[in-house]
Design a protein around this motif. Sequence first.
Motif, mmCIF file in Angstrom:
data_model
loop_
_atom_site.group_PDB
_atom_site.id
_atom_site.type_symbol
_atom_site.label_atom_id
_atom_site.label_comp_id
_atom_site.label_asym_id
_atom_site.label_seq_id
_atom_site.Cartn_x
_atom_site.Cartn_y
_atom_site.Cartn_z
ATOM 1 N N ASP A 1 14.660 22.525 -13.664
ATOM 2 C CA ASP A 1 16.115 22.415 -13.583
ATOM 3 C C ASP A 1 16.649 23.317 -14.696
ATOM 4 O OD1 ASP A 1 18.782 21.780 -13.482
ATOM 5 O OD2 ASP A 1 18.544 19.706 -14.173
ATOM 6 N N LEU A 2 17.382 24.368 -14.324
ATOM 7 C CA LEU A 2 17.828 25.353 -15.328
ATOM 8 C C LEU A 2 19.140 24.970 -16.009
ATOM 9 C CD1 LEU A 2 16.982 28.784 -13.592
ATOM 10 C CD2 LEU A 2 15.545 27.355 -15.055
ATOM 11 N N LEU A 3 19.792 23.935 -15.526
ATOM 12 C CA LEU A 3 21.103 23.609 -16.121
ATOM 13 C C LEU A 3 21.056 23.340 -17.628
ATOM 14 C CD1 LEU A 3 23.233 21.624 -13.496
ATOM 15 C CD2 LEU A 3 23.447 23.996 -14.237
ATOM 16 N N PRO A 4 20.085 22.544 -18.129
ATOM 17 C CA PRO A 4 20.071 22.325 -19.587
ATOM 18 C C PRO A 4 19.906 23.623 -20.380
ATOM 19 C CG PRO A 4 18.383 20.947 -18.494
ATOM 20 C CD PRO A 4 19.050 21.748 -17.431
ATOM 21 N N ILE A 5 19.147 24.561 -19.805
ATOM 22 C CA ILE A 5 18.861 25.845 -20.462
ATOM 23 C C ILE A 5 20.141 26.633 -20.774
ATOM 24 C CG2 ILE A 5 17.872 28.149 -19.918
ATOM 25 C CD1 ILE A 5 15.665 26.312 -20.487
ATOM 26 N N GLU B 1 19.524 5.044 -18.960
ATOM 27 C CA GLU B 1 18.633 6.023 -19.564
ATOM 28 C C GLU B 1 19.416 7.234 -20.081
ATOM 29 O OE1 GLU B 1 14.573 8.101 -18.334
ATOM 30 O OE2 GLU B 1 15.146 6.428 -17.015
ATOM 31 N N LEU B 2 18.960 7.762 -21.195
ATOM 32 C CA LEU B 2 19.620 8.935 -21.758
ATOM 33 C C LEU B 2 19.293 10.173 -20.933
ATOM 34 C CD1 LEU B 2 19.113 8.529 -25.608
ATOM 35 C CD2 LEU B 2 21.287 8.603 -24.383
ATOM 36 N N SER B 3 20.259 11.083 -20.813
ATOM 37 C CA SER B 3 19.996 12.327 -20.088
ATOM 38 C C SER B 3 20.140 13.486 -21.076
ATOM 39 C CB SER B 3 20.972 12.451 -18.918
ATOM 40 O OG SER B 3 21.905 13.487 -19.122
ATOM 41 N N TRP B 4 19.705 14.663 -20.660
ATOM 42 C CA TRP B 4 19.809 15.833 -21.542
ATOM 43 C C TRP B 4 21.261 16.086 -21.923
ATOM 44 C CZ3 TRP B 4 22.784 19.927 -19.981
ATOM 45 C CH2 TRP B 4 23.053 20.053 -18.615
ATOM 46 N N HIS C 1 8.194 17.328 -20.651
ATOM 47 C CA HIS C 1 7.505 16.258 -19.907
ATOM 48 C C HIS C 1 8.410 15.719 -18.805
ATOM 49 C CE1 HIS C 1 3.617 15.382 -21.980
ATOM 50 N NE2 HIS C 1 4.195 16.152 -22.908
ATOM 51 N N ARG C 2 9.661 15.497 -19.150
ATOM 52 C CA ARG C 2 10.605 14.959 -18.154
ATOM 53 C C ARG C 2 10.765 15.925 -16.975
ATOM 54 N NH1 ARG C 2 15.674 15.899 -16.535
ATOM 55 N NH2 ARG C 2 16.092 17.474 -18.125
ATOM 56 N N GLN C 3 10.911 17.200 -17.273
ATOM 57 C CA GLN C 3 11.098 18.184 -16.202
ATOM 58 C C GLN C 3 9.913 18.170 -15.232
ATOM 59 O OE1 GLN C 3 13.186 21.241 -15.707
ATOM 60 N NE2 GLN C 3 14.647 21.048 -17.374
ATOM 61 N N SER C 4 8.701 18.135 -15.767
ATOM 62 C CA SER C 4 7.511 18.140 -14.906
ATOM 63 C C SER C 4 7.388 16.838 -14.111
ATOM 64 C CB SER C 4 6.242 18.352 -15.735
ATOM 65 O OG SER C 4 6.107 19.719 -16.057
ATOM 66 N N GLN C 5 7.638 15.709 -14.788
ATOM 67 C CA GLN C 5 7.584 14.395 -14.131
ATOM 68 C C GLN C 5 8.556 14.349 -12.956
ATOM 69 O OE1 GLN C 5 6.323 11.501 -13.890
ATOM 70 N NE2 GLN C 5 4.851 11.403 -15.586
ATOM 71 N N GLU C 6 9.792 14.769 -13.196
ATOM 72 C CA GLU C 6 10.816 14.674 -12.152
ATOM 73 C C GLU C 6 10.516 15.616 -10.989
ATOM 74 O OE1 GLU C 6 14.806 14.755 -13.801
ATOM 75 O OE2 GLU C 6 14.383 12.973 -15.017
ATOM 76 N N TYR C 7 9.993 16.802 -11.297
ATOM 77 C CA TYR C 7 9.639 17.721 -10.218
ATOM 78 C C TYR C 7 8.500 17.133 -9.382
ATOM 79 C CZ TYR C 7 8.498 22.051 -7.756
ATOM 80 O OH TYR C 7 8.255 22.984 -6.783
ATOM 81 N N PHE C 8 7.505 16.591 -10.075
ATOM 82 C CA PHE C 8 6.370 15.961 -9.384
ATOM 83 C C PHE C 8 6.849 14.819 -8.478
ATOM 84 C CE2 PHE C 8 3.468 12.231 -9.759
ATOM 85 C CZ PHE C 8 2.508 12.658 -8.855
#
Length: 294
Positions: free
Chosen positions: A188-192, A2-5, A242-249
């Motif tokens: 996750d603040l790293l991509p930011i 899977e692709l990541s940020w 969407h990914r950030q919310s999904q992964e946190y959930f």
Amino acid sequence: MELSWRDLGREELEHQYSPSQWSPRMDKDAVIKAHVKETTEGTRISRSVAKTILNIQYGERESEKLDLYLPQGSSTGFPLLVYIHGGYWQFLSKEESGFMVPPLVRHGIGVMVMDYDIAPQGHMDLIVSQVRRSIAVTIQRYPQITGVYLCGHSAGAHLVAMTLCTKWSEYVATPDIKGAILVSGVFDLLPIIHTYVNDALKMSEMEAERNSPMRCLTQMESHIRTCQIEVVVAEHDSPEFHRQSQEYFQSLQALGVSATFTQINGTDHFDVIEQLHDEKYMLTQMILDMIKKT
Ligand SMILES: N[C@@H](CC(=O)c1ccccc1NC=O)C(=O)O
């Protein structure tokens, strides 16, 4: 695989973290302008219909002020919704952040909204501690508060998630947090760090790591693990949001926390929260239901 940020180029990453570019309603400048107008006007209405105590100082710094919106009969006891505003930790204030008050006070719920030092004056560690402190001070001063619910939008949802992993013994009081609603958040603040958002924040990798809810979930205290957490995204949030919310959930679920995940169809990053002034809106109903049940 899977692709990541990390596989995205800077331009694509910045696009993913530019919520206004994903709105189907308006162009990017118009949607932000409309958001500020809508929320400022909503806050003005709230201040005219609810009993308010404005600009309560919660700390020494000039910006450390909060507003309380009180329901009828507030001398007896009432649940409190704490609303934490978004704006990428560098825009907005409590002056645009009281728009959700009318349906809540009608149902006997108080609302607290705090200012925090937005960047570049503020930095992430300070902002997180200000949010936590404002909540501790409020419940210490107002013992009528029967329970606390946290709601945050965008960067505000990040700040809610950081509040959920507070070590409360470091603060003047421990709030009885019964629920949290995290709307279109960043966990996750790293991509930011690798986007324009960090121009004002100037976070180092370490500062981003220690302020990433995804990375401090295990510090969540046991009394918080029993609360109800609702993770919400707008249909027209970007795939990264969407990914950030999904992964946190999913991480909350893995910890055994009672959590739900909801996508609100027909909304973008901005009107997903703006509509909270409307009692009939799905998210308003979710909040009222949560407070009624817990
Ligand atoms: N550059 C960001 C700006 C942004 O997110 C924003 C700007 C003003 C007020 C609120 C914002 N975002 C979320 O609350 C964007 O593309 O939407």
